[in-house]
Structure formats: C-alpha cells, structure tokens
Scaffold this active site. Structure first.
Site, PDB file in Angstrom:
ATOM      1  N   HIS A   1     -21.009  11.951  23.224  1.00  0.00           N
ATOM      2  CA  HIS A   1     -21.157  11.900  22.955  1.00  0.00           C
ATOM      3  C   HIS A   1     -22.380  11.147  23.566  1.00  0.00           C
ATOM      4  O   HIS A   1     -22.772   9.481  23.685  1.00  0.00           O
ATOM      5  CB  HIS A   1     -21.171  10.790  21.588  1.00  0.00           C
ATOM      6  CG  HIS A   1     -22.451  10.489  20.504  1.00  0.00           C
ATOM      7  ND1 HIS A   1     -22.957  12.064  19.648  1.00  0.00           N
ATOM      8  CD2 HIS A   1     -22.756   9.447  19.930  1.00  0.00           C
ATOM      9  CE1 HIS A   1     -23.599  11.048  18.745  1.00  0.00           C
ATOM     10  NE2 HIS A   1     -23.638  10.171  19.123  1.00  0.00           N
TER      11      HIS A   1
ATOM     12  N   GLN B   1     -28.200   9.035  15.049  1.00  0.00           N
ATOM     13  CA  GLN B   1     -27.688   8.818  13.537  1.00  0.00           C
ATOM     14  C   GLN B   1     -29.910   8.501  13.843  1.00  0.00           C
ATOM     15  O   GLN B   1     -30.576   8.925  12.942  1.00  0.00           O
ATOM     16  CB  GLN B   1     -27.837   7.349  13.080  1.00  0.00           C
ATOM     17  CG  GLN B   1     -28.339   6.533  13.249  1.00  0.00           C
ATOM     18  CD  GLN B   1     -27.386   5.484  12.438  1.00  0.00           C
ATOM     19  OE1 GLN B   1     -26.409   4.801  11.143  1.00  0.00           O
ATOM     20  NE2 GLN B   1     -28.207   3.950  12.071  1.00  0.00           N
TER      21      GLN B   1
ATOM     22  N   ASP C   1     -17.622  15.922  22.312  1.00  0.00           N
ATOM     23  CA  ASP C   1     -18.093  14.598  21.206  1.00  0.00           C
ATOM     24  C   ASP C   1     -16.931  14.145  20.578  1.00  0.00           C
ATOM     25  O   ASP C   1     -16.192  14.532  20.092  1.00  0.00           O
ATOM     26  CB  ASP C   1     -19.351  14.735  20.543  1.00  0.00           C
ATOM     27  CG  ASP C   1     -20.167  13.699  19.509  1.00  0.00           C
ATOM     28  OD1 ASP C   1     -19.457  12.335  19.426  1.00  0.00           O
ATOM     29  OD2 ASP C   1     -20.873  13.739  19.655  1.00  0.00           O
TER      30      ASP C   1
ATOM     31  N   MET D   1     -26.989   4.430  16.314  1.00  0.00           N
ATOM     32  CA  MET D   1     -25.950   3.472  15.592  1.00  0.00           C
ATOM     33  C   MET D   1     -25.734   2.825  16.974  1.00  0.00           C
ATOM     34  O   MET D   1     -24.719   2.999  17.904  1.00  0.00           O
ATOM     35  CB  MET D   1     -24.734   3.997  15.299  1.00  0.00           C
ATOM     36  CG  MET D   1     -23.918   2.956  13.819  1.00  0.00           C
ATOM     37  SD  MET D   1     -22.457   3.952  13.414  1.00  0.00           S
ATOM     38  CE  MET D   1     -21.412   4.640  14.427  1.00  0.00           C
TER      39      MET D   1
END
Length: 295
Positions: free
Chosen positions: A277, A102, A221, A27
């Site tokens: 992340h 994602q 994350d 994303m």
C-alpha cells in the site's frame, strides 16, 4: 513566422507556469511531515520546477489533521476542502489532484460535490483509493496500537450504527457485501458519492469534466481489503469471496457515475504497481504519472 513565435511563447509560458497540484493524505498520516507527504511535496517541486503544491491540512495543526483523518466526518472534510480550494488564489487557472488511500475517495467527493464551483480540476490521480469501500481493516496506517484495535472492532460489529457513522471516518466507507441493503441505507458517505441510493446527475457531470481519472492499484496491498476496490472492483453481493471487476458491477452496467462513458472515451485509466500500500518507486511515478498527467 508569427504562428511559430506564438507556439514558442505558449510552450515557454507553460513551462514557466506548471499546473498546480493538490495532495490529500490518507489515514494515519498528515499533510506535511518530512518523512511522508512533506517529502513527497518536495519531490514534486524538484521534478516540476516552479510548481505550486497544496498539501491539504484538515484543521489548524498537523495534530488536528492527523486526528481528523479518523474522527472528522468525510462530509465535513469535503466541505472544508471545497472552501479551501475555492479560496486558494494559486489554483484559479485549474489544478491537478492526487489522493492517497482514503484521501482519494475524499477527493472524488470534492470533484463530484463542488467541482462545478471550483477552477477546472484537470487530472485526478487515485493512489490506492477505496472507491467501492473496504470490508476488512488489517492495519490502521501509522496507528499501530490500542486505538487501531478499537477502530477494527467498531467496524466489524457496529459500522452502520448511526453514532459510529458520525464519529468514525472509516465507518463511512465500510461496505458489507453480506448486507447490501444496510450498506446503501446507512453509509453516510460512500453510498452517496457512488449514487447507490439515487442518481445525482451533478455528480456524474462533474466527474466527467475531468481530463483523466487515474486509478492506481497496489498488487501486494496488505492494508486495503479487497485491493480490487482501488480499481472500483468489489465482492459480488451476498458473499465475501468472489470478486467482481468494475465492468461486471451494477455501478458500471447502469453507469451510475458515468464511469462507462469515461472508460469508453479513454478518460478512465487503470494502472498497477507490484508494491504494498502506497509503496512505489519514484522512477515508476515519474514515468507513469508525472510525465503523462502532471506536466
């Protein structure tokens, strides 16, 4: 003597023809920008001389690719990529695949839905994928402005409205542990690929064809909530505090995806790294991912 000559020839052939790699970005990203997946593609090409890398572009331009990460339904994206991979002549002898955020659960969707129609998919690497969905969206990737706030508000208050499911990608893997019935009924992507409503045996068979399914969790994350979803963990149903590891979930106990079988056979691999992340040292990636699974 002939046997050894054959082995030497095979080794030389493998070294000269490394297994191709497919990348699917996350994303707020695109396939090809120099400071992101474009640079990662170049890194792989340096580390594995001669490798073919297909960094997936969903759409006709990088702008469309970026937008589609938010607004093109995952079911359409998966179908689009299935067709793209089937028609890529460089992949016909098989390939490895790496999904970022994602992009990891979308790649899994490709494996489960059309893996039997594609060349062999050997190893799938999930870098921070949200395989049990998310319940919270503190950041929106690279999109740090008013649109990000709009995305968060829609997910918090209307994720399971049909029009939101159709128009916002992140709604399709929103997983509300306080309302599991609504999630299973209304999730248009995640509940399906996790076999939450019915058991699709093709999904199980295709996933179990993989040589390895590698799940990477980022221990610090700050984007994915809960981060345990990166290892198929999630909140226990009915509350949003106590977390269940994969092994204590119904997904595993009832083996709805064949993950228990994969784990018992050593094909389901759990790795972690201390970073935020998608933050990892190149040296870590080379030692933990590239050498074991991409060479």
């Amino acid at each position: 003597m002939k046997k050894w000559l054959g082995i030497i020839f095979l080794i030389k052939y493998i070294l000269a023809h490394p297994t191709p790699i497919v990348l699917w970005h996350g994303m707020g990203d695109t396939c090809c920008v120099d400071f992101s997946l474009g640079a990662f593609k170049q890194f792989l090409e340096r580390e594995i001389p001669g490798v073919y890398v297909n960094s997936l572009r969903i759409g006709n331009s990088t702008i469309e690719d970026f937008e589609n990460g938010y607004f093109m339904h995952p079911n359409k994206q998966v179908e689009y990529v299935c067709n793209m991979l089937a028609n890529d002549p460089e992949l016909q002898d098989g390939f490895n695949a790496i999904g970022f955020s994602q992009g990891a659960q979308f790649l899994r969707g490709v494996v489960q839905r059309c893996g039997h129609k594609l060349p062999p998919i050997k190893n799938v690497i999930s870098l921070g994928g949200q395989h049990q969905g998310v319940y919270g969206l503190p950041h929106c990737g690279a999109l740090q402005h008013a649109t990000c706030d709009y995305v968060r508000k829609l997910l918090n208050y209307a994720a399971y409205y049909s029009w939101v499911q159709h128009s916002l990608v992140q709604a399709t893997y929103w997983h509300d542990p306080l309302d599991e019935i609504m999630y299973k009924k209304s999730s248009q992507f995640l509940a399906d690929i996790n076999n939450e409503r019915k058991i699709n045996k093709t999904y199980i068979a295709n996933l179990n064809r993989l040589e390895n399914f590698v799940l990477v969790k980022f221990d610090s994350d700050s984007i994915v909530q809960p981060r345990e979803t990166e290892w198929f963990g999630f909140y226990a149903p009915g509350q949003a505090e106590r977390l269940l590891p994969l092994e204590e979930s119904n997904l595993y106990k009832k083996d709805r995806l064949g993950l228990r079988k994969m784990k018992e056979s050593g094909k389901l691999i759990f790795l972690s790294t201390p970073g935020d992340h998608l933050h990892f040292p190149q040296e870590w990636f080379v030692e933990k991912i590239l050498k074991p699974y991409l060479l």
